[in-house]
Enzyme design. Structure first.
Site, PDB file in Angstrom:
ATOM      1  N   ILE A  71       0.820  -1.220   0.000  1.00 20.64           N
ATOM      2  CA  ILE A  71       0.000   0.000   0.000  1.00 20.64           C
ATOM      3  C   ILE A  71       0.845   1.258   0.000  1.00 20.64           C
ATOM      4  O   ILE A  71       0.314   2.370   0.000  1.00 20.64           O
ATOM      5  CB  ILE A  71      -0.946   0.022   1.224  1.00 20.64           C
ATOM      6  CG1 ILE A  71      -0.156  -0.108   2.522  1.00 20.64           C
ATOM      7  CG2 ILE A  71      -1.990  -1.074   1.105  1.00 20.64           C
ATOM      8  CD1 ILE A  71      -1.009   0.001   3.772  1.00 20.64           C
ATOM      9  N   GLY A  89      11.252   6.005   2.303  1.00 17.92           N
ATOM     10  CA  GLY A  89      12.681   5.959   2.498  1.00 17.92           C
ATOM     11  C   GLY A  89      13.151   4.795   3.334  1.00 17.92           C
ATOM     12  O   GLY A  89      14.306   4.382   3.241  1.00 17.92           O
ATOM     13  N   GLY A 101      11.417   1.738   3.552  1.00 20.64           N
ATOM     14  CA  GLY A 101      10.980   0.455   3.047  1.00 20.64           C
ATOM     15  C   GLY A 101       9.547   0.460   2.568  1.00 20.64           C
ATOM     16  O   GLY A 101       8.878   1.487   2.552  1.00 20.64           O
ATOM     17  N   ASP A 152      11.973  14.350   7.506  1.00 29.07           N
ATOM     18  CA  ASP A 152      11.442  13.962   6.194  1.00 29.07           C
ATOM     19  C   ASP A 152       9.948  14.247   6.130  1.00 29.07           C
ATOM     20  O   ASP A 152       9.139  13.378   5.807  1.00 29.07           O
ATOM     21  CB  ASP A 152      11.721  12.480   5.931  1.00 29.07           C
ATOM     22  CG  ASP A 152      11.615  12.123   4.440  1.00 29.07           C
ATOM     23  OD1 ASP A 152      11.599  13.060   3.605  1.00 29.07           O
ATOM     24  OD2 ASP A 152      11.537  10.934   4.107  1.00 29.07           O
TER      25      ASP A 152
END
Length: 864
Positions: A511, A515, A517, A628
């Site tokens: 889904i 960064g 996985g 991030d």
């Protein structure tokens, strides 16, 4: 001289007879009783000018108990009482002498008095703020009611660290009740018999500004505050609408309530806790509280319990009894543990104090938790977290039980009960033991066969796990059993890899990706849907180091942060299990082809994200910088509630580290300039990224993209902005366009055209100005996230963007245009000059991405 004394005596006698109100001050050798001032309902002293407050010998609710009170006249609110725990009768008196104030009953017995004073009293003065003060001959303060608060504070009053408010028993009985509001060195905490049930810092309406030591709490015209540095620094603030007069009171019900007043009309502005089921005795002892949407909490008894009486004083177990704390038998010895048992409350139960207390045992099984409670006579109940093995003891006093609508906490509650005398238990055991030989002859063969089957299954399962580890190429690494060889408090639920493979159907449905996985949808055995993230690029390699960070992340709870359900650290595999967000990530909703996000939904997403970041920066024990922030890491739940994901995975920073940390990397398009200039990284880096996300919420498209289809703006309407923002047809660097339009006051040209006018210029201006303040090149000029929340909510004024710190956007705009032309010359549909592995941006037909990761640290400064 004799004439003066005669006149003074005559005036005093006239005042005694008529019971007239005195204004502001009275002198010693003054006596007051209720009957003396009965025409004024016991009041004998008014504050100056407008008479906002009065001092009276008063009987609230017309009861027979009388108290010396300071009263807010317009509302009738008692803001202070002297003899709350020692009321007098209607014939009792108050005496003011040079030694202070004393209150005695009609028989002359002393009920209350001020402490010994350093100087003789010259006057008793009632200030305009409602402070009752004893003054010396130089008008110096000898004693003040503000220094001895009861259940209320008003504007101008300070409640210092270490002090507390105590509730009254009821509105008519001013005796000290069981609820306290305590001011600690870091927070304001509501307590019931020593058990916390609410903290100001955990309320969604309060924001932590600094980590200073709290010195005092106060209310003023603009809200409720915890101050430090003698009032020059705000530790925690809760902004309210401006008001010239407000009262903060710990109500007899256990609620902390703030009211504002305009004349006699009072308006409730704040109540904490807002959930009535968090009040410790809302349903009596062991009463079951269910939160209702409209009519307040509803009460009943847990299964296996029944009501004590019709007055809802609580519940007792059926067929057994409840022990008292530190109970004893007649000869003084503690009851034998064989007389004790535990009555389970059922699933989905919670207790008000659990979130504010530490477990007495970590990582234990249920039997160990019960054994601990059995051996401690002060322990009356336990709550056991089945996922983490945490054991919570409820000691000395029991309040109401909360019925939770979610089962995600996996919490089980058990009440300690007395099931019978020890002799009864012994007799039962004896009668059963006589039947052992016959039962043994029948059951032993079956028991042996069952034991062999169980041992065979365990051997097969162990062999299967070992084979899997060999196939994964880590036969020499630590086995999963090694995870139990070290202890980490608060570790979330640990899953086996096999469990997660079953839950995700062998990682069938992906889904998302990012960064750290890929993310897969799964369903746990309890039917709850989860998102399972396979970590592929986490810097922490060791199991212990990984689990230490996960323990910290798992302990962070906020309505705007995605909750970590558990983890898996098996072999080289590292997986995280999160709550499932059914509306996916913001980028798919905002940039996709589905229904357009309405402006109010965008605003709520912006506000929720800001609140989540503010909590990470200031509300956690350790400051967490996300590093991030982007739409892919903002997930949406029901009603488009925004929750931030992947927080804490980048790096956990202590205050000492926060100004030195320079090694992390984020996602292109959201990177602050300091990433590329080797400058210090701080929480202001997240502020920059949030500003970029805010601009994307305004426009409905990526900042780092070219427009080729319907999302393009009408360039003819861009005026001078287009010449500086872009070059070439359909090429727009939106942050620069936003700066140009801000300078020209043409905000509507920045709004997503798909909204078709369903937004006002003022609404767009608000988000654009906040965003531009967030993306200042100089980090110190960016607001912190607490102030960003305040600007969005309207509790603090909007900031004014500084153009001199935004000129770097013009350099970005030129580089963006150059990169776009290179893309066109090469005939590429999506040209990345410096792609990064941790960017999961999905390209749509209307956008292609060109961003600035290739810009060198020398180029980044641009014109200033």
């Amino acid at each position: 001289m004799r004439t003066f004394l005669f006149c003074t005596s005559f005036l005093f006698y006239a005042a005694f007879v008529s019971g007239s109100l005195f204004s502001e001050s009275i002198s010693p050798n003054f006596t007051a009783s209720y009957y003396q001032f009965i025409d004024n309902k016991g009041a004998f002293l008014l504050s100056r000018n407008n008479g906002t407050f009065e001092v009276a010998i008063f009987n609230p609710g017309g009861q027979t108990n009388f108290y010396l009170c300071v009263i807010h006249v317009a509302s009738g609110t008692i803001i202070w009482s002297a003899n709350a725990d020692a009321p007098i009768s209607s014939s009792g008196k108050m005496d003011l002498t040079v030694h202070g104030i004393s209150i005695a009953d009609e028989d002359g017995s002393l009920k209350w008095s001020t402490p010994p004073l350093r100087s003789p009293v010259h006057a008793l003065h009632l200030t305009e703020m409602g402070n009752l003060v004893l003054l010396d001959q130089f008008n110096g303060s000898l004693w003040e009611s503000f220094h001895f608060p009861t259940d209320t504070i008003v504007i101008g009053q300070r409640l210092p660290e270490g002090a507390m408010l105590s509730s009254a028993v009821s509105t008519n009985n001013l005796s000290t009740g069981d609820y306290r509001l305590a001011i600690t060195d870091s927070d304001a905490i509501l307590q019931w018999k020593g058990q916390a049930y609410w903290k100001l810092s955990m309320d969604d309406r309060a924001y932590t500004n600094a980590n200073y030591v709290v010195e005092y709490m106060a209310i003023n015209r603009t809200g409720l505050f915890l101050f430090s540095h003698n009032g020059s620094a705000v530790v925690i603030q809760m902004s309210l609408s401006p008001s010239d007069f407000r009262i903060a009171q710990l109500d007899a019900s256990g609620h902390f309530i703030i009211r504002r007043f305009s004349g006699s009309d009072g308006e409730q502005e704040f109540v904490g806790p807002i959930n009535g089921c968090q009040i410790p005795l809302v349903c009596g002892r062991i009463g079951l509280c269910v939160a209702a949407q409209s009519n307040g909490p509803t009460c009943s008894c847990p299964q296996g319990f029944h009501e004590v009486s019709q007055n809802s004083s609580g519940c007792v177990p059926s067929g057994s009894s409840l022990p008292l704390a530190c109970y004893s038998t007649k000869n003084g010895s503690q009851l034998n543990s064989s007389a004790l048992s535990y009555s389970m409350l059922g699933f989905g139960m919670d207790y008000f104090a659990i979130d504010f207390s530490e477990p007495v045992r970590y990582g234990v099984n249920l039997s160990v938790c019960q054994e601990f409670c059995t051996s401690d006579c002060s322990c009356l109940a336990i709550f056991y977290d089945n996922s983490s093995g945490s054991c919570y003891a409820l000691e000395n006093d029991l309040g109401s039980i909360i019925s939770s609508t979610t089962y995600e906490d996996d919490m089980l509650g058990y009440i300690k009960v007395i099931v019978g005398a020890p002799s009864d238990v012994h007799n039962t055991y004896s009668s059963q033991s006589q039947q052992f030989p016959v039962i043994a002859l029948v059951l032993l063969p079956f028991t042996g066969l069952l034991l062999m089957v169980v041992l065979g299954f365990l051997w097969w399962r162990r062999r299967k796990v070992s084979n899997r580890e060999i196939k994964l190429g880590h036969a020499s690494s630590l086995s999963s059993g090694d995870l139990d060889s070290f202890y980490i408090p608060g570790l979330p639920q640990r899953f086996d890899l096999e469990e997660l493979e079953v839950a995700t159907d062998n990682f069938k449905t992906q889904i998302g990706s990012g960064g750290f996985g890929a993310v897969y949808k799964g369903t746990l055995p309890d039917k709850s849907v989860v998102a399972v993230k396979k970590i592929t690029s986490l810097g922490v390699q060791g199991k212990k180091e990984f689990c230490t960070e996960i323990a910290v992340i798992g302990s962070i709870h906020h309505v705007n942060l995605v909750k970590l359900r558990g983890f898996c650290a098996q072999g080289r595999q590292r997986l995280l299990v999160y709550e499932y967000m059914n509306r996916g990530s913001l980028d798919k909703t905002l940039f996709g082809s589905g229904p357009v996000l309405e402006w109010q939904e965008r605003f709520e997403i912006a506000l929720g994200t800001a609140r989540g970041l503010a909590y990470l920066h200031t509300g956690c024990e350790q400051k967490i910088i996300h590093c991030d922030v982007k739409p892919e890491n903002i997930l949406l739940h029901d009603q488009f509630q925004a929750k931030i994901s992947d927080f804490g995975l980048s790096k956990l920073l202590s205050p000492e580290q926060s100004s030195l940390f320079t090694t992390m990397r984020g996602t292109r398009g959201y990177l602050a300039p300091e990433w590329l200039t080797n400058s210090a990284i701080s929480e202001k880096t997240d502020v920059y990224s949030f500003g970029m996300v805010l601009l994307e919420l305004v426009s409905g498209r990526k900042n780092c993209s070219t427009r080729t289809q319907s999302h393009s703006m009408d360039n003819s309407n861009s005026g001078g902005g287009q010449s500086t923002s872009s070059s070439g047809s359909g090429v727009v660097y939106f942050p620069l366009l936003a700066l140009d339009m801000h300078e020209q006051g043409r905000y509507m040209e920045l709004a997503d055209p798909r909204l078709e006018g369903r937004v006002t210029s003022e609404e767009v201006e608000k988000l654009v100005r906040v965003a531009l303040c967030c993306v200042h090149e100089e980090p110190s000029w960016r607001p912190n996230m607490v102030n960003v929340v305040g600007m969005l909510e309207g509790s603090i004024p909007l900031g004014q963007p500084r153009v001199e710190s935004l000129n770097f956007l013009r350099f970005y705009g030129r580089r963006f245009a150059e990169a776009s032309m290179i893309k066109e010359e090469n005939g590429q549909s999506d040209f990345m000059l410096f792609p990064q592995a941790n960017d999961s941006t999905t390209t749509t037909t209307s956008e292609s991405h060109v961003c600035f990761s290739y810009i060198s640290s020398q180029q980044i400064s641009g014109p200033r």
